[in-house]
Design an enzyme around this catalytic site. Structure first.
Site, PDB file in Angstrom:
ATOM      1  N   LYS A 148      -9.146 -20.683  11.547  1.00  0.00           N
ATOM      2  CA  LYS A 148      -8.191 -21.788  11.391  1.00  0.00           C
ATOM      3  C   LYS A 148      -8.861 -23.129  11.693  1.00  0.00           C
ATOM      4  O   LYS A 148      -8.588 -24.136  11.032  1.00  0.00           O
ATOM      5  CB  LYS A 148      -6.995 -21.578  12.315  1.00  0.00           C
ATOM      6  CG  LYS A 148      -6.107 -20.416  11.888  1.00  0.00           C
ATOM      7  CD  LYS A 148      -5.141 -20.051  12.999  1.00  0.00           C
ATOM      8  CE  LYS A 148      -4.159 -18.972  12.607  1.00  0.00           C
ATOM      9  NZ  LYS A 148      -3.434 -18.427  13.753  1.00  0.00           N
ATOM     10  N   ARG A 183       0.834  -1.211   0.000  1.00  0.00           N
ATOM     11  CA  ARG A 183       0.000   0.000   0.000  1.00  0.00           C
ATOM     12  C   ARG A 183       0.858   1.246   0.000  1.00  0.00           C
ATOM     13  O   ARG A 183       0.577   2.222  -0.672  1.00  0.00           O
ATOM     14  CB  ARG A 183      -0.892   0.019   1.252  1.00  0.00           C
ATOM     15  CG  ARG A 183      -2.173  -0.739   1.104  1.00  0.00           C
ATOM     16  CD  ARG A 183      -2.956  -0.716   2.389  1.00  0.00           C
ATOM     17  NE  ARG A 183      -2.175  -1.232   3.504  1.00  0.00           N
ATOM     18  CZ  ARG A 183      -2.674  -1.883   4.536  1.00  0.00           C
ATOM     19  NH1 ARG A 183      -3.970  -2.082   4.619  1.00  0.00           N
ATOM     20  NH2 ARG A 183      -1.905  -2.317   5.507  1.00  0.00           N
TER      21      ARG A 183
HETATM   22  P1  NAP Z   1       0.846  -7.268   7.595  1.00  0.00           P
HETATM   23  O1  NAP Z   1       2.113  -7.117   8.339  1.00  0.00           O
HETATM   24  O2  NAP Z   1      -0.308  -6.391   7.934  1.00  0.00           O
HETATM   25  O3  NAP Z   1       1.196  -7.114   6.031  1.00  0.00           O
HETATM   26  C1  NAP Z   1       0.218  -6.954   5.049  1.00  0.00           C
HETATM   27  C2  NAP Z   1       0.917  -6.481   3.774  1.00  0.00           C
HETATM   28  O4  NAP Z   1      -0.068  -6.389   2.732  1.00  0.00           O
HETATM   29  C3  NAP Z   1       1.534  -5.087   3.897  1.00  0.00           C
HETATM   30  O5  NAP Z   1       2.733  -5.065   3.184  1.00  0.00           O
HETATM   31  C4  NAP Z   1       0.517  -4.168   3.229  1.00  0.00           C
HETATM   32  O6  NAP Z   1       1.089  -3.063   2.625  1.00  0.00           O
HETATM   33  C5  NAP Z   1      -0.019  -5.095   2.149  1.00  0.00           C
HETATM   34  N1  NAP Z   1      -1.390  -4.756   1.754  1.00  0.00           N
HETATM   35  C6  NAP Z   1      -2.510  -4.850   2.496  1.00  0.00           C
HETATM   36  N2  NAP Z   1      -3.573  -4.465   1.780  1.00  0.00           N
HETATM   37  C7  NAP Z   1      -3.103  -4.116   0.549  1.00  0.00           C
HETATM   38  C8  NAP Z   1      -3.704  -3.625  -0.635  1.00  0.00           C
HETATM   39  N3  NAP Z   1      -5.037  -3.425  -0.715  1.00  0.00           N
HETATM   40  N4  NAP Z   1      -2.922  -3.380  -1.695  1.00  0.00           N
HETATM   41  C9  NAP Z   1      -1.589  -3.591  -1.647  1.00  0.00           C
HETATM   42  N5  NAP Z   1      -0.957  -4.066  -0.548  1.00  0.00           N
HETATM   43  C10 NAP Z   1      -1.713  -4.322   0.545  1.00  0.00           C
HETATM   44  O7  NAP Z   1       0.285  -8.777   7.700  1.00  0.00           O
HETATM   45  P2  NAP Z   1       1.115 -10.089   8.074  1.00  0.00           P
HETATM   46  O8  NAP Z   1       1.202 -10.222   9.543  1.00  0.00           O
HETATM   47  O9  NAP Z   1       2.335 -10.164   7.249  1.00  0.00           O
HETATM   48  O10 NAP Z   1       0.072 -11.207   7.607  1.00  0.00           O
HETATM   49  C11 NAP Z   1      -0.113 -11.505   6.243  1.00  0.00           C
HETATM   50  C12 NAP Z   1      -1.006 -12.728   6.130  1.00  0.00           C
HETATM   51  O11 NAP Z   1      -0.375 -13.838   6.766  1.00  0.00           O
HETATM   52  C13 NAP Z   1      -2.380 -12.607   6.815  1.00  0.00           C
HETATM   53  O12 NAP Z   1      -3.320 -13.335   6.087  1.00  0.00           O
HETATM   54  C14 NAP Z   1      -2.134 -13.223   8.169  1.00  0.00           C
HETATM   55  O13 NAP Z   1      -3.322 -13.692   8.771  1.00  0.00           O
HETATM   56  C15 NAP Z   1      -1.229 -14.360   7.782  1.00  0.00           C
HETATM   57  N6  NAP Z   1      -0.372 -14.873   8.837  1.00  0.00           N
HETATM   58  C16 NAP Z   1       0.353 -14.018   9.610  1.00  0.00           C
HETATM   59  C17 NAP Z   1       1.188 -14.519  10.589  1.00  0.00           C
HETATM   60  C18 NAP Z   1       1.981 -13.632  11.489  1.00  0.00           C
HETATM   61  O14 NAP Z   1       2.582 -14.139  12.429  1.00  0.00           O
HETATM   62  N7  NAP Z   1       2.044 -12.325  11.247  1.00  0.00           N
HETATM   63  C19 NAP Z   1       1.298 -15.919  10.749  1.00  0.00           C
HETATM   64  C20 NAP Z   1       0.553 -16.764   9.920  1.00  0.00           C
HETATM   65  C21 NAP Z   1      -0.279 -16.229   8.970  1.00  0.00           C
HETATM   66  P3  NAP Z   1       1.819  -1.905   3.532  1.00  0.00           P
HETATM   67  O15 NAP Z   1       3.041  -2.582   4.088  1.00  0.00           O
HETATM   68  O16 NAP Z   1       2.165  -0.845   2.556  1.00  0.00           O
HETATM   69  O17 NAP Z   1       0.833  -1.522   4.575  1.00  0.00           O
HETATM   70  N1  HSE Z   2      -2.309 -13.564  14.548  1.00  0.00           N
HETATM   71  C1  HSE Z   2      -2.020 -14.951  14.335  1.00  0.00           C
HETATM   72  C2  HSE Z   2      -1.666 -15.590  15.665  1.00  0.00           C
HETATM   73  C3  HSE Z   2      -0.870 -15.072  13.378  1.00  0.00           C
HETATM   74  O1  HSE Z   2      -1.418 -14.862  16.629  1.00  0.00           O
HETATM   75  O2  HSE Z   2      -1.652 -16.810  15.743  1.00  0.00           O
HETATM   76  C4  HSE Z   2      -0.612 -16.503  12.979  1.00  0.00           C
HETATM   77  O3  HSE Z   2      -1.640 -17.000  12.184  1.00  0.00           O
END
Ligand code: NAP
Ligand code: HSE
Length: 425
Positions: free
Chosen positions: A199, A42
């Site tokens: 999940k 974004r």
């Molecule tokens: P995050 O840190 O919020 O990153 C989201 C990314 O997507 C950011 O780079 C954001 O851009 C970009 N984005 C969001 N909306 C957009 C749009 N409309 N157009 C273009 N770019 C967009 O999320 P995350 O923690 O990495 O999680 C990503 C996915 O993995 C989610 O589905 C989450 O549930 C899953 N997940 C996360 C974890 C974890 O531990 N974090 C573990 C397992 C699964 P900007 O950077 O510019 O804001």
């Molecule tokens: N928010 C999620 C958690 C990230 O705390 O388990 C992993 O899916």
């Protein structure tokens, strides 16, 4: 294999870094060169491990690009992520995603779309972060009839509860979980059990062949839990966890629910602390098995994302066809929560007058709820006594009715907590 990345946040950054820094290792494992071609974000002004020319704010461009062979979706949220995954699949591009929200609500339709286009939709990272879980449930336990699955699948809640047990407040612990990159973009999804319910839907489909969407599950998060409940549980040998539970009922049905629950301190899940996740599965052939590891965080999740990427690339490099979606027989119906039987913990604030205990036990007896243990505390400054009850198993409908009646007793000041107890090992 030219890769398009949708989202370069906590997980996307870790994936991008590994694709750049471990390119040789990954390419050797994949049997094809892996190249991070382009990515969508974004905000273009934030530092990323990609050049400015590789970045766009238009994710559609990446999902549909002719120079992208595989799309990794790591944006999160339902839309536009679902539409972008569908657009990539429509164009015959395999997709790897960690998006449990999209999979919980639209997984079967997207899998059908992928199959109709002869490409893969893979999601090892969607449940349990870095723990290999989806592939074992799909393939390695295929000979089993899964009888029961109990899981800690939200790292944020497990981290928060672990710290609350050490005396920290929910708010402070949640702030630390956010700093560490464990929490969802909206941490209410973690705290209120939304993420765990998403999940669990994915797991229930794989393990029990029961189609469900998160709206059908009983869901309760950790908001409002009091450190006193954790302490009382500890006194009687229990640990409080946010659990996702699915179990075959006596007939064809399957129960599926997410809520805080006390576990005996010697249960393998009770020892899973911090951002660790664990899924304890009982198969009719293999017996109990447990998968555990880091369930949240960029690097751990990137490990699972890249496992899927390597898998897809290797299949393409070898020219192996994509297997058809598995046909696992008729769906199992979900058992209504009112019929689910659990043991229960009640904490009541009552007047310190004679006969109170008799009234309380009479209510339980009326609903055929047996009493397993009791703790009573002498009145504090406000003159009310605290009574803690652990019951034997009873249907949810009886426990809820008893709670309502207990709260109306003349000597009851408040029912301060009702928490289910998962007693069996
Ligand atoms: P995050 O840190 O919020 O990153 C989201 C990314 O997507 C950011 O780079 C954001 O851009 C970009 N984005 C969001 N909306 C957009 C749009 N409309 N157009 C273009 N770019 C967009 O999320 P995350 O923690 O990495 O999680 C990503 C996915 O993995 C989610 O589905 C989450 O549930 C899953 N997940 C996360 C974890 C974890 O531990 N974090 C573990 C397992 C699964 P900007 O950077 O510019 O804001
Ligand atoms: N928010 C999620 C958690 C990230 O705390 O388990 C992993 O899916």
């Amino acid at each position: 294999m030219r890769i398009g990345l949708l989202g370069v946040g906590t997980v996307g950054q870790a994936v991008a870094r590994a694709l750049i820094e471990r390119r040789d290792v990954l390419s050797r494992a994949a049997g094809a060169g892996l190249v991070l071609q382009r990515a969508a974000v974004r905000d273009l002004s934030r530092p990323r491990p990609l050049s400015r020319e590789q970045l766009t704010t238009d994710p559609v461009q990446v999902a549909r690009a002719d120079d992208v062979d595989l799309v990794i979706e790591l944006m999160g949220g339902e839309e536009p992520a679902r539409g972008l995954i569908a657009a990539a699949l429509e164009r015959g591009k395999p997709v790897v995603t960690a998006n449990k929200r999209v999979l919980a609500w639209h997984g079967p339709q997207l899998e059908q779309l992928a199959a109709s286009k002869g490409v893969e939709l893979r999601y090892e990272a969607a449940v349990g972060g870095g723990i290999p879980l989806i592939a074992p449930l799909t393939d390695d336990l295929a000979a089993n009839r899964v009888l029961e699955l109990r899981a800690i699948i939200n790292g944020t809640c497990n981290y928060v509860l672990t710290r609350m047990a050490q005396g920290e407040t929910l708010e402070t612990a949640l702030g630390k979980a956010q700093e560490a990159g464990y929490a969802e973009a909206d941490p209410r999804d973690d705290i209120d059990g939304v993420d765990a319910a998403d999940k669990l839907c994915v797991l229930v489909r794989l393990a029990f062949n029961a189609t469900c969407t998160p709206g059908q599950l009983h869901r309760q998060g950790i908001r409002g839990l009091d450190p006193r409940d954790l302490a009382y549980g500890r006194e009687l040998g229990y640990v409080l966890k946010l659990l996702a539970i699915a179990r075959r009922g006596p007939g064809l049905g399957v129960e599926a629910r997410v809520h805080p629950a006390f576990l005996p301190a010697d249960h393998p899940l009770a020892r899973v602390d911090g951002a660790q996740n664990a899924v304890h599965v009982v198969g009719d052939l293999c017996g109990p098995v447990m998968f555990s590891g880091l369930g949240a965080g960029g690097d751990a999740t990137a490990s699972a994302v890249l496992a899927d990427v390597v898998h897809v690339a290797r299949r393409l490099a070898l020219g192996d066809p994509v297997p058809p979606p598995r046909d696992s027989g008729p769906d199992a119906p979900l058992i209504p929560m009112s019929e689910v039987k659990t043991r229960c913990y009640f904490r009541l604030s009552v007047d310190d007058v004679p006969g109170v205990f008799a009234q309380v036990t009479k209510v339980l007896a009326t609903h055929e709820i047996g009493l397993a243990s009791v703790i009573q505390r002498e009145p504090g400054k406000l003159g009310s006594a605290e009574v803690v009850l652990f019951t034997y198993a009873a249907p949810e409908s009886a426990l809820a009715a008893a709670e309502a009646e207990l709260s109306k007793l003349p000597s009851t000041r408040a029912v301060l907590a009702r928490i289910r107890v998962e007693a069996s090992k």
